[in-house]
Design a protein around this motif. Structure first.
Motif, PDB file in Angstrom:
ATOM      1  N   THR A 175       0.869  -1.182   0.000  1.00  0.00           N
ATOM      2  CA  THR A 175       0.000   0.000   0.000  1.00  0.00           C
ATOM      3  C   THR A 175       0.901   1.226   0.000  1.00  0.00           C
ATOM      4  OG1 THR A 175      -1.689  -1.155   1.301  1.00  0.00           O
ATOM      5  CG2 THR A 175      -1.839   1.251   1.195  1.00  0.00           C
ATOM      6  N   PRO A 176       0.717   2.170  -0.919  1.00  0.00           N
ATOM      7  CA  PRO A 176       1.590   3.349  -0.964  1.00  0.00           C
ATOM      8  C   PRO A 176       1.641   4.073   0.381  1.00  0.00           C
ATOM      9  CG  PRO A 176       0.221   3.255  -2.926  1.00  0.00           C
ATOM     10  CD  PRO A 176      -0.288   2.184  -2.004  1.00  0.00           C
ATOM     11  N   LEU A 177       2.788   4.623   0.691  1.00  0.00           N
ATOM     12  CA  LEU A 177       2.990   5.315   1.964  1.00  0.00           C
ATOM     13  C   LEU A 177       1.969   6.432   2.152  1.00  0.00           C
ATOM     14  CD1 LEU A 177       4.857   5.533   4.461  1.00  0.00           C
ATOM     15  CD2 LEU A 177       6.290   7.110   3.145  1.00  0.00           C
ATOM     16  N   GLU A 178       1.595   7.079   1.050  1.00  0.00           N
ATOM     17  CA  GLU A 178       0.662   8.203   1.131  1.00  0.00           C
ATOM     18  C   GLU A 178      -0.755   7.764   1.503  1.00  0.00           C
ATOM     19  OE1 GLU A 178       2.471   7.401  -1.544  1.00  0.00           O
ATOM     20  OE2 GLU A 178       4.123   8.831  -1.273  1.00  0.00           O
ATOM     21  N   GLU A 179      -1.039   6.462   1.403  1.00  0.00           N
ATOM     22  CA  GLU A 179      -2.397   5.972   1.627  1.00  0.00           C
ATOM     23  C   GLU A 179      -2.582   5.252   2.959  1.00  0.00           C
ATOM     24  OE1 GLU A 179      -3.699   3.651  -1.687  1.00  0.00           O
ATOM     25  OE2 GLU A 179      -2.927   5.089  -3.179  1.00  0.00           O
ATOM     26  N   VAL A 180      -1.553   5.164   3.772  1.00  0.00           N
ATOM     27  CA  VAL A 180      -1.688   4.459   5.051  1.00  0.00           C
ATOM     28  C   VAL A 180      -1.840   5.459   6.188  1.00  0.00           C
ATOM     29  CG1 VAL A 180      -0.397   2.440   4.271  1.00  0.00           C
ATOM     30  CG2 VAL A 180       0.825   4.326   5.368  1.00  0.00           C
ATOM     31  N   LYS A 181      -2.509   5.024   7.254  1.00  0.00           N
ATOM     32  CA  LYS A 181      -2.707   5.894   8.413  1.00  0.00           C
ATOM     33  C   LYS A 181      -1.432   5.985   9.243  1.00  0.00           C
ATOM     34  CE  LYS A 181      -7.666   4.919   8.812  1.00  0.00           C
ATOM     35  NZ  LYS A 181      -8.755   4.346   9.663  1.00  0.00           N
ATOM     36  N   LYS A 182      -0.720   4.850   9.352  1.00  0.00           N
ATOM     37  CA  LYS A 182       0.537   4.808  10.087  1.00  0.00           C
ATOM     38  C   LYS A 182       1.617   4.245   9.176  1.00  0.00           C
ATOM     39  CE  LYS A 182      -0.844   2.247  13.501  1.00  0.00           C
ATOM     40  NZ  LYS A 182      -0.845   1.513  14.806  1.00  0.00           N
ATOM     41  N   PRO A 183       2.851   4.772   9.254  1.00  0.00           N
ATOM     42  CA  PRO A 183       3.917   4.294   8.375  1.00  0.00           C
ATOM     43  C   PRO A 183       4.207   2.799   8.510  1.00  0.00           C
ATOM     44  CG  PRO A 183       4.559   6.339   9.431  1.00  0.00           C
ATOM     45  CD  PRO A 183       3.288   5.898  10.089  1.00  0.00           C
ATOM     46  N   SER A 184       3.898   2.227   9.691  1.00  0.00           N
ATOM     47  CA  SER A 184       4.169   0.806   9.907  1.00  0.00           C
ATOM     48  C   SER A 184       3.190  -0.090   9.151  1.00  0.00           C
ATOM     49  CB  SER A 184       4.106   0.471  11.396  1.00  0.00           C
ATOM     50  OG  SER A 184       2.832   0.777  11.936  1.00  0.00           O
ATOM     51  N   GLU A 185       2.140   0.511   8.593  1.00  0.00           N
ATOM     52  CA  GLU A 185       1.167  -0.248   7.818  1.00  0.00           C
ATOM     53  C   GLU A 185       1.573  -0.266   6.345  1.00  0.00           C
ATOM     54  OE1 GLU A 185      -2.431   1.853   8.560  1.00  0.00           O
ATOM     55  OE2 GLU A 185      -2.692   1.045  10.578  1.00  0.00           O
ATOM     56  N   GLY A 186       1.042  -1.225   5.617  1.00  0.00           N
ATOM     57  CA  GLY A 186       1.217  -1.243   4.171  1.00  0.00           C
ATOM     58  C   GLY A 186       2.461  -1.941   3.672  1.00  0.00           C
ATOM     59  N   LEU A 187       3.304  -2.471   4.593  1.00  0.00           N
ATOM     60  CA  LEU A 187       4.470  -3.250   4.193  1.00  0.00           C
ATOM     61  C   LEU A 187       4.133  -4.729   4.307  1.00  0.00           C
ATOM     62  CD1 LEU A 187       7.236  -1.221   6.058  1.00  0.00           C
ATOM     63  CD2 LEU A 187       7.004  -1.413   3.574  1.00  0.00           C
ATOM     64  N   SER A 188       4.615  -5.532   3.372  1.00  0.00           N
ATOM     65  CA  SER A 188       4.325  -6.964   3.373  1.00  0.00           C
ATOM     66  C   SER A 188       5.605  -7.754   3.181  1.00  0.00           C
ATOM     67  CB  SER A 188       3.325  -7.310   2.266  1.00  0.00           C
ATOM     68  OG  SER A 188       2.102  -6.630   2.463  1.00  0.00           O
ATOM     69  N   LEU A 189       5.607  -8.964   3.723  1.00  0.00           N
ATOM     70  CA  LEU A 189       6.781  -9.831   3.662  1.00  0.00           C
ATOM     71  C   LEU A 189       6.514 -10.987   2.704  1.00  0.00           C
ATOM     72  CD1 LEU A 189       9.600  -9.978   5.090  1.00  0.00           C
ATOM     73  CD2 LEU A 189       8.613 -11.751   6.540  1.00  0.00           C
ATOM     74  N   PHE A 190       7.516 -11.276   1.873  1.00  0.00           N
ATOM     75  CA  PHE A 190       7.403 -12.339   0.887  1.00  0.00           C
ATOM     76  C   PHE A 190       8.633 -13.251   0.973  1.00  0.00           C
ATOM     77  CE2 PHE A 190       5.220  -8.610  -0.700  1.00  0.00           C
ATOM     78  CZ  PHE A 190       4.034  -9.093  -1.237  1.00  0.00           C
ATOM     79  N   PHE A 191       8.429 -14.504   0.614  1.00  0.00           N
ATOM     80  CA  PHE A 191       9.533 -15.448   0.445  1.00  0.00           C
ATOM     81  C   PHE A 191       9.527 -15.853  -1.020  1.00  0.00           C
ATOM     82  CE2 PHE A 191      11.511 -19.614   0.335  1.00  0.00           C
ATOM     83  CZ  PHE A 191      12.607 -19.463   1.183  1.00  0.00           C
ATOM     84  N   ILE A 192      10.446 -15.286  -1.799  1.00  0.00           N
ATOM     85  CA  ILE A 192      10.317 -15.352  -3.253  1.00  0.00           C
ATOM     86  C   ILE A 192      11.457 -16.113  -3.907  1.00  0.00           C
ATOM     87  CG2 ILE A 192       9.103 -13.132  -3.237  1.00  0.00           C
ATOM     88  CD1 ILE A 192      11.648 -11.853  -4.444  1.00  0.00           C
ATOM     89  N   ASP A 193      11.170 -16.610  -5.111  1.00  0.00           N
ATOM     90  CA  ASP A 193      12.238 -17.114  -5.965  1.00  0.00           C
ATOM     91  C   ASP A 193      13.102 -15.930  -6.367  1.00  0.00           C
ATOM     92  OD1 ASP A 193      11.453 -19.782  -5.977  1.00  0.00           O
ATOM     93  OD2 ASP A 193      10.119 -19.506  -7.695  1.00  0.00           O
ATOM     94  N   PHE A 194      14.400 -16.110  -6.289  1.00  0.00           N
ATOM     95  CA  PHE A 194      15.330 -15.044  -6.664  1.00  0.00           C
ATOM     96  C   PHE A 194      16.054 -15.518  -7.914  1.00  0.00           C
ATOM     97  CE2 PHE A 194      19.086 -12.238  -5.819  1.00  0.00           C
ATOM     98  CZ  PHE A 194      18.390 -11.045  -5.772  1.00  0.00           C
ATOM     99  N   ASP A 195      15.330 -15.423  -9.032  1.00  0.00           N
ATOM    100  CA  ASP A 195      15.804 -15.965 -10.302  1.00  0.00           C
ATOM    101  C   ASP A 195      16.484 -14.869 -11.105  1.00  0.00           C
ATOM    102  OD1 ASP A 195      16.254 -17.167 -12.722  1.00  0.00           O
ATOM    103  OD2 ASP A 195      14.188 -17.827 -13.032  1.00  0.00           O
ATOM    104  N   LYS A 196      17.794 -14.908 -11.129  1.00  0.00           N
ATOM    105  CA  LYS A 196      18.560 -13.839 -11.762  1.00  0.00           C
ATOM    106  C   LYS A 196      18.483 -13.873 -13.293  1.00  0.00           C
ATOM    107  CE  LYS A 196      21.705 -15.199  -8.771  1.00  0.00           C
ATOM    108  NZ  LYS A 196      20.898 -15.569  -7.589  1.00  0.00           N
ATOM    109  N   ASN A 197      17.914 -14.935 -13.826  1.00  0.00           N
ATOM    110  CA  ASN A 197      17.721 -15.012 -15.272  1.00  0.00           C
ATOM    111  C   ASN A 197      16.321 -14.584 -15.697  1.00  0.00           C
ATOM    112  OD1 ASN A 197      20.338 -16.110 -15.830  1.00  0.00           O
ATOM    113  ND2 ASN A 197      19.617 -18.085 -15.051  1.00  0.00           N
TER     114      ASN A 197
END
Length: 399
Positions: A175-197
């Motif tokens: 969620t864009p920083l400008e659209e959250v009530k508190k800065p701690s909101e709107g960030l999400s954690l992912f466990f992703i493939d890190f495929d450099k190709n």
């Protein structure tokens, strides 16, 4: 290091890791510092013997030990002469997986963690950005939902082991920083493939002062696509989730700093016993003795703070009287004290060697270059003092 007072589990870990690290002497690490070659052999052996999953669940192939034992493992690796480079080869796989183990679904844990523990996969941790630095709540790397995928665009910096990693634990803004009530909101954690190709992912290696065997990188995402089921926990709750790993990382980094300091001090004491000037070993002179003795006492004090913090972290799982406030103050204090004690030990080790301290063959110059890492990362000394002033002393927030 004085080992009285440690638990049987911690001493067992220390003995086992010392045995592994004895195969990789200072000369091995000096050569890799020179060439920048990654220490694949050490990581492979640690994985083979089950140490990459030291603090992960046993049912997934881990050892189900605590951060106290993991701290001892990383301290012992650094203390062997491997320094920060050796410890950092496994560092992210220990702490960055903690939020995944705690907040992922059972299906995600089964899919994501066993192959990290076995060493088949290696993970890096993507948080820091060039334009936000320590202002984690102002991260700009964006992950936009698009059907069954997210599209990631942005930039990360100082990402260790990205050149060899196949996975990344990524913190991005959903969620864009400008659209959250508190800065701690709107960030999400992912466990992703890190495929450099894959399209949309680019790496740029950073030339650095020390620990050159472990690559550090700028990472550029440009509409990089990741499956939606790589999201860990609830969307928008990533900052709260990632905090679970930050206190543990403080302990681990403190342990690494201690190991580096003890390694430097051991070499300095050996040189001072053997180097004869004016018919006597230089270690007989108080001008040499006192700085080294002082450095040792500071390391021992930082050691007590470090394992106190790790014990609080581990015991908080079943002891509700241990607050997150107490853990945060203890872990940050330990990291600060260990980093400062390590710096003092490494500097005095170079000076005790005189001119030879400047020579690569005595290794203490490498230790000194590496000891700046725990003073700077993952949070600066000054920010730790800000935090302790506010949280422990009740002073007004200064940042």
């Amino acid at each position: 290091m004085e080992t009285s007072g440690f638990t049987e589990e911690q001493l067992t870990v220390r003995e086992a890791i010392q045995k592994i690290c004895s195969k990789y002497p200072d000369e091995y690490w000096a050569a890799r510092d020179e060439s920048g070659e990654y220490p694949f052999e050490l990581h492979a052996q640690l994985a083979k013997e089950g140490w990459t999953g030291i603090a992960l669940p046993q049912e997934l192939g881990g050892a189900s030990l605590g951060i106290s034992e993991a701290t001892m493992m990383l301290q012992t690796i650094a203390e062997s002469g491997a320094g920060m480079a050796g410890a950092q080869s496994i560092h992210a796989n220990v702490y960055a997986t903690q939020p995944v183990a705690k907040f992922a679904t059972p299906e995600q844990r089964q899919k994501m963690l066993p192959r990290l523990i076995s060493g088949e996969w290696r993970a890096c941790f993507g948080v820091t950005e060039p334009n936000t630095g320590l202002e984690t709540l102002k991260l700009r790397t964006a992950a936009k939902r698009d059907g069954d995928e997210y599209r990631v665009s942005g930039q990360k910096i100082w990402i260790s082991s990205a050149q060899v990693a196949s996975k990344m634990v990524l913190l991005a803004r959903t969620t864009p920083l400008e659209e959250v009530k508190k800065p701690s909101e709107g960030l999400s954690l992912f466990f992703i493939d890190f495929d450099k190709n894959a399209p949309g992912l680019e790496l740029r290696r950073i030339k650095k002062m020390g620990g050159r065997a472990i690559d550090a990188n700028e990472v550029f995402f440009d509409d990089y696509r990741i499956p939606a089921d790589t999201l860990i926990g609830a969307e928008g709750q990533g900052f709260k989730i990632v905090l679970h790993g930050m206190n543990s990382e403080r302990c681990l980094l403190a342990g690494e700093a201690l190991g580096l300091g003890y390694a430097a001090l051991g070499r300095a004491a050996k040189y001072a016993r053997e180097r004869v000037v004016f018919g006597r070993p230089i270690g007989q002179n108080q001008g040499i003795q006192h700085p080294l003795a002082s450095a040792y006492m500071h390391l021992e004090a930082a050691k007590l703070a470090t394992y106190h913090a790790a014990r609080l972290y581990d015991n908080s799982v079943h002891d509700s009287s241990i607050t997150q406030h107490a853990i945060g103050v203890a872990c940050n204090s330990a990291k600060y004290l260990a980093a400062e004690a390590a710096f003092t030990a490494c500097e005095r080790a170079v000076l005790a060697h005189g001119g030879m301290g400047y020579a690569q063959e005595y290794h203490v110059e490498r230790y000194l270059r590496e000891c700046f890492v725990p003073r700077i990362a993952p949070v600066s000394r000054e920010m730790i003092m800000n935090f302790v002033a506010e949280k422990a002393l009740g002073l007004p927030r200064s940042y």
